[in-house]
Design an enzyme around this catalytic site. Structure first.
Site, PDB file in Angstrom:
ATOM      1  N   ASP A   1      -7.941  12.785   4.837  1.00 15.00           N
ATOM      2  CA  ASP A   1      -7.472  11.499   5.362  1.00 15.00           C
ATOM      3  C   ASP A   1      -7.774  10.350   4.390  1.00 15.00           C
ATOM      4  OD1 ASP A   1      -6.348  12.385   7.692  1.00 15.00           O
ATOM      5  OD2 ASP A   1      -8.142  12.136   8.891  1.00 15.00           O
TER       6      ASP A   1
ATOM      7  N   GLY B   1     -19.633  22.174 -12.243  1.00 15.66           N
ATOM      8  CA  GLY B   1     -19.378  21.944 -13.656  1.00 15.66           C
ATOM      9  C   GLY B   1     -20.079  22.957 -14.529  1.00 15.66           C
ATOM     10  N   GLY B   2     -20.257  22.599 -15.784  1.00 16.59           N
ATOM     11  CA  GLY B   2     -20.833  23.540 -16.739  1.00 16.59           C
ATOM     12  C   GLY B   2     -22.356  23.559 -16.755  1.00 16.59           C
TER      13      GLY B   2
ATOM     14  N   GLN C   1      -6.400   7.707  10.560  1.00 12.88           N
ATOM     15  CA  GLN C   1      -7.298   7.411   9.434  1.00 12.88           C
ATOM     16  C   GLN C   1      -6.629   7.305   8.060  1.00 12.88           C
ATOM     17  OE1 GLN C   1     -11.242   9.178   7.142  1.00 12.88           O
ATOM     18  NE2 GLN C   1     -10.728  10.059   9.092  1.00 12.88           N
TER      19      GLN C   1
ATOM     20  N   GLU D   1      -6.978  15.939   9.388  1.00  5.17           N
ATOM     21  CA  GLU D   1      -7.948  16.130   8.303  1.00  5.17           C
ATOM     22  C   GLU D   1      -8.259  17.592   7.948  1.00  5.17           C
ATOM     23  OE1 GLU D   1      -9.930  13.906   6.348  1.00  5.17           O
ATOM     24  OE2 GLU D   1     -10.604  15.769   5.453  1.00  5.17           O
TER      25      GLU D   1
HETATM   26  N1  COA Z   1       6.762   1.290  19.193  1.00  7.21           N
HETATM   27  C1  COA Z   1       7.418   2.341  19.694  1.00  7.21           C
HETATM   28  N2  COA Z   1       7.189   3.611  19.306  1.00  7.21           N
HETATM   29  C2  COA Z   1       6.255   3.802  18.366  1.00  7.21           C
HETATM   30  C3  COA Z   1       5.522   2.751  17.793  1.00  7.21           C
HETATM   31  C4  COA Z   1       5.825   1.431  18.239  1.00  7.21           C
HETATM   32  N3  COA Z   1       5.183   0.380  17.750  1.00  7.21           N
HETATM   33  N4  COA Z   1       4.660   3.262  16.892  1.00  7.21           N
HETATM   34  C5  COA Z   1       4.839   4.592  16.914  1.00  7.21           C
HETATM   35  N5  COA Z   1       5.789   4.938  17.775  1.00  7.21           N
HETATM   36  C6  COA Z   1       6.279   6.252  18.121  1.00  7.21           C
HETATM   37  C7  COA Z   1       6.845   7.008  16.922  1.00  7.21           C
HETATM   38  O1  COA Z   1       8.136   6.554  16.660  1.00  7.21           O
HETATM   39  C8  COA Z   1       6.804   8.434  17.439  1.00  7.21           C
HETATM   40  O2  COA Z   1       7.893   8.653  18.294  1.00  7.21           O
HETATM   41  P1  COA Z   1       8.832   9.984  18.230  1.00  7.21           P
HETATM   42  O3  COA Z   1       7.888  11.141  18.305  1.00  7.21           O
HETATM   43  O4  COA Z   1       9.682   9.830  19.438  1.00  7.21           O
HETATM   44  O5  COA Z   1       9.574   9.953  16.961  1.00  7.21           O
HETATM   45  C9  COA Z   1       5.573   8.447  18.337  1.00  7.21           C
HETATM   46  O6  COA Z   1       5.199   7.085  18.493  1.00  7.21           O
HETATM   47  C10 COA Z   1       4.347   9.214  17.886  1.00  7.21           C
HETATM   48  O7  COA Z   1       4.172   9.215  16.501  1.00  7.21           O
HETATM   49  P2  COA Z   1       3.448  10.462  15.807  1.00  7.21           P
HETATM   50  O8  COA Z   1       3.212  10.128  14.397  1.00  7.21           O
HETATM   51  O9  COA Z   1       4.230  11.702  16.093  1.00  7.21           O
HETATM   52  O10 COA Z   1       2.038  10.492  16.563  1.00  7.21           O
HETATM   53  P3  COA Z   1       1.191  11.731  17.108  1.00  7.21           P
HETATM   54  O11 COA Z   1       0.007  11.129  17.762  1.00  7.21           O
HETATM   55  O12 COA Z   1       1.986  12.676  17.917  1.00  7.21           O
HETATM   56  O13 COA Z   1       0.732  12.513  15.784  1.00  7.21           O
HETATM   57  C11 COA Z   1      -0.358  12.739  13.658  1.00  7.21           C
HETATM   58  C12 COA Z   1      -0.354  12.065  15.031  1.00  7.21           C
HETATM   59  C13 COA Z   1      -1.450  12.103  12.843  1.00  7.21           C
HETATM   60  C14 COA Z   1      -0.618  14.233  13.797  1.00  7.21           C
HETATM   61  C15 COA Z   1       1.005  12.517  12.966  1.00  7.21           C
HETATM   62  O14 COA Z   1       1.300  11.152  12.972  1.00  7.21           O
HETATM   63  C16 COA Z   1       1.074  13.039  11.559  1.00  7.21           C
HETATM   64  O15 COA Z   1       1.152  14.241  11.300  1.00  7.21           O
HETATM   65  N6  COA Z   1       1.071  12.131  10.565  1.00  7.21           N
HETATM   66  C17 COA Z   1       1.221  12.450   9.172  1.00  7.21           C
HETATM   67  C18 COA Z   1      -0.032  13.045   8.600  1.00  7.21           C
HETATM   68  C19 COA Z   1      -1.238  12.177   8.803  1.00  7.21           C
HETATM   69  O16 COA Z   1      -1.296  11.040   8.420  1.00  7.21           O
HETATM   70  N7  COA Z   1      -2.270  12.799   9.372  1.00  7.21           N
HETATM   71  C20 COA Z   1      -3.594  12.254   9.369  1.00  7.21           C
HETATM   72  C21 COA Z   1      -3.864  11.348  10.433  1.00  7.21           C
HETATM   73  S1  COA Z   1      -5.494  10.710  10.128  1.00  7.21           S
END
Ligand code: COA
Length: 415
Positions: A168, A247-248, A17, A139
Site C-alpha cells: 500500500d 546484501g553481500g 491506504q 496489502e
Molecule cells: N460517489 C458515488 N460513488 C462512489 C464514490 C462517490 N464519491 N466514491 C466511490 N464510489 C463508488 C465507486 O464508483 C464504486 O462503485 P462501482 O463498484 O459501482 O463501480 C464503489 O464506490 C466502490 O469502489 P471500490 O473501489 O470497488 O471499493 P471496495 O471497497 O469494494 O474495494 C479495494 C476496495 C481497495 C479492494 C479496491 O478499491 C481496489 O482493489 N483498489 C485498487 C487496489 C488498491 O488500491 N488496493 C489497496 C487499498 S489500500
C-alpha cells in the site's frame, strides 16, 4: 517559504491506504489536495479500527493530513457535473478504485481528456495488465503476489508477510514519483497522461534482490550467504532466508541483555569484512583475525552459525544500546531492534519531523509520521486531516458555485 508543488491542484479520489499515501505526500510538498468522498460515510478508513467512538480513526487521520475534504455523490448527474468542473480545474486526478470503477462512473480516459487535455490520471491497481488485472487487491495480497511473502520468514516455516506496508504505502510512493514525472513532462508536451502503479509491480521492485538471487541460484545452484548454506540443499526457488542479510555482508539478529523478558532486546549485527579484526577484538577472539578458518569472508561463510553464536555470547552481556555504543566506536555496522514504543518516544525523530504530534478537534493530540523526504527549500508542516466534507462549501465556492447552487446541491443530497 514557498513549497515545491505550490500551484498544483490534485483531485484526490483515493481511499484506504495506497492512494491516500500518495496524495498525502503531494500535499506535504505543497499541492492543494481536494479529497472527494461519499456523503455520510466518506473514506471507509474513517470508521475502521477506531480507538475513540465516532471519531475519525488514526488509520484515516495518519493518511490524510494537509488535505481538504469535500463530499460528492459522483453517481448522481449533478454530482457528475461538479466532478467535471473539478476535472477541468485540477492538474492531477488520483484514484485507487477497483478496476473499471472510474469508467463505470462515466469518467473514462477519453472523457477526461475531452474535459481537460492537461489532466494527469494516476491510478493504483492491484495488478498491471494480465490475467489478474480485474482483481481487487489489499496489502497482503500484493506482498504475496510480488514475491515478498515467499522470500520472508524462516526456512522451516510458512511464507510470511511483513509489517511494513510495502504493497500500500510502497505503491503510493511509486505513484507519487510517477505523478511528479508526468507533471514535469507536461511542461514540454502540454499534455496529461495516464500513470499506473500496480501493487504487485511495486512490491517486486522492492524485492529486486530476490529476483537477483533467483538467477544466481539457477546459475550456481547455491547462495553462500543464505543460512541454508552449507548444511541444507537449495531447491528451485529462492528460499526464505530468516534474518540473513540481503546484501553481500553477512548479518543476523542477535540476543542482547534482557532478551528473556523483553521481546525487542535484540541487535542486528553485520560482520562487514572491513571491520572483521575489530569485531574479533571486541568479542575477545583476537586469534580469529589470522586463523585461516575465519580470516577471509569466503572462509567465514562456512561458519556463519558458529560466528554469530559467539558474537551473541558477547551481545547477551550488553543491552542493545550499550552494544551499539561499543560497536559504533569501531565503525561496526549494527542496529537496535526498536519497538514502536521506543520509536514513538525517540526525541531525535521528533526533532527531525519524522514523527510529529498533531492536534485534532475531535480526538485531541496524536502522533503521526511526518514527511520522510526532507526538501531544504520546501519544509513540511503537517496539518490535521479534514473532517468529512469540511471544505465542501469552500471548494465549491472556489470552483464558481453560488451559495444558492450549493444549497440546492445539499438539498438534493448531492454533496
Ligand atoms: N460517489 C458515488 N460513488 C462512489 C464514490 C462517490 N464519491 N466514491 C466511490 N464510489 C463508488 C465507486 O464508483 C464504486 O462503485 P462501482 O463498484 O459501482 O463501480 C464503489 O464506490 C466502490 O469502489 P471500490 O473501489 O470497488 O471499493 P471496495 O471497497 O469494494 O474495494 C479495494 C476496495 C481497495 C479492494 C479496491 O478499491 C481496489 O482493489 N483498489 C485498487 C487496489 C488498491 O488500491 N488496493 C489497496 C487499498 S489500500
Amino acid at each position: 517559504m514557498s513549497k515545491a508543488l505550490d500551484g498544483v491542484r490534485i483531485l484526490d479520489f483515493t481511499h484506504v491506504q495506497s492512494g491516500p499515501t500518495c496524495t498525502q505526500l503531494l500535499a506535504w510538498f505543497g499541492a492543494d489536495v481536494i479529497k472527494v468522498e461519499r456523503a455520510g460515510e466518506g473514506d471507509a478508513t474513517r470508521g475502521q479500527l477506531r480507538d475513540i467512538p465516532d471519531v475519525d480513526s488514526l488509520y484515516f487521520t495518519m493518511l490524510n493530513h494537509n488535505k481538504r475534504s469535500i463530499t460528492l455523490d459522483t453517481k448522481n448527474p449533478k454530482g457528475k457535473e461538479v466532478l467535471e468542473t473539478l476535472i477541468k480545474q485540477c492538474d492531477v486526478l488520483v484514484e485507487n478504485f477497483a478496476p473499471g470503477a472510474l469508467d463505470r462512473m462515466g469518467f473514462t480516459w477519453l472523457r477526461i481528456q475531452e474535459l481537460n487535455p492537461r489532466m494527469i490520471v494516476a491510478s493504483v491497481k492491484g495488478f498491471g495488465p494480465g490475467p489478474y488485472e480485474n482483481c481487487k487487491v489489499y496489502e497482503n495480497v500484493a506482498q504475496c503476489a510480488g514475491g515478498a511473502a515467499s522470500t520472508t520468514g524462516f526456512e522451516d516455516g510458512p511464507p510470511m508477510v511483513t509489517g511494513a506496508q510495502i504493497g500500500d504505502s510502497g505503491t503510493g510512493l511509486h505513484l507519487a514519483l510517477g505523478i511528479v514525472a508526468a507533471l514535469y513532462q507536461r511542461k514540454s508536451t502540454g499534455r496529461g497522461q495516464k500513470v499506473l502503479a500496480a501493487m504487485q509491480d511495486s512490491v517486486l521492485n522492492l524485492c529486486r534482490v530476490k529476483l537477483r538471487d533467483q538467477q544466481r541460484l539457477e546459475r550456481t545452484g547455491l547462495m553462500k550467504e543464505y543460512p541454508q548454506y552449507p548444511d541444507h540443499p537449495f531447491g528451485e526457488a529462492v528460499p526464505r532466508a530468516g534474518n540473513a542479510s540481503g546484501g553481500g555482508q553477512p548479518g543476523s539478529i542477535l540476543k542482547c541483555k534482557g532478551w528473556e523478558t523483553d521481546p525487542n532486546a535484540y541487535l542486528y549485527f553485520i560482520t562487514q569484512g572491513a571491520v572483521w579484526p575489530a569485531i574479533c577484538k571486541v568479542i575477545g577472539e583476537e586469534n580469529w583475525i589470522n586463523d585461516e578458518t575465519y580470516a577471509t569472508p569466503a572462509a567465514r561463510l562456512l561458519h556463519q552459525k558458529l560466528i554469530f553464536a559467539r558474537i551473541e555470547e558477547w551481545t547477551k552481556t550488553k543491552t542493545k544500546f550499550e552494544a551499539m555504543d561499543i560497536m559504533n566506536k569501531y565503525d561496526i555496522p549494527c542496529g537496535p531492534i526498536l519497538s514502536m514504543k521506543e520509536i514513538a518516544e525517540d526525541p531525535s525523530l521528533r526533532e527531525s519531523g519524522t514523527i510529529v504530534e498533531v492536534d485534532h478537534p475531535k480526538r485531541g493530540k496524536y502522533l503521526s509520521v511526518g514527511n520522510p523526504i526532507k526538501l531544504s527549500d520546501s519544509p513540511t508542516e503537517v496539518t490535521r486531516s479534514p473532517l468529512l466534507g469540511e471544505h465542501t462549501e469552500e471548494v465549491l465556492t472556489q470552483l464558481g458555485y453560488s451559495t444558492e447552487q450549493i444549497a440546492a446541491l445539499r438539498e438534493e443530497r448531492v454533496i
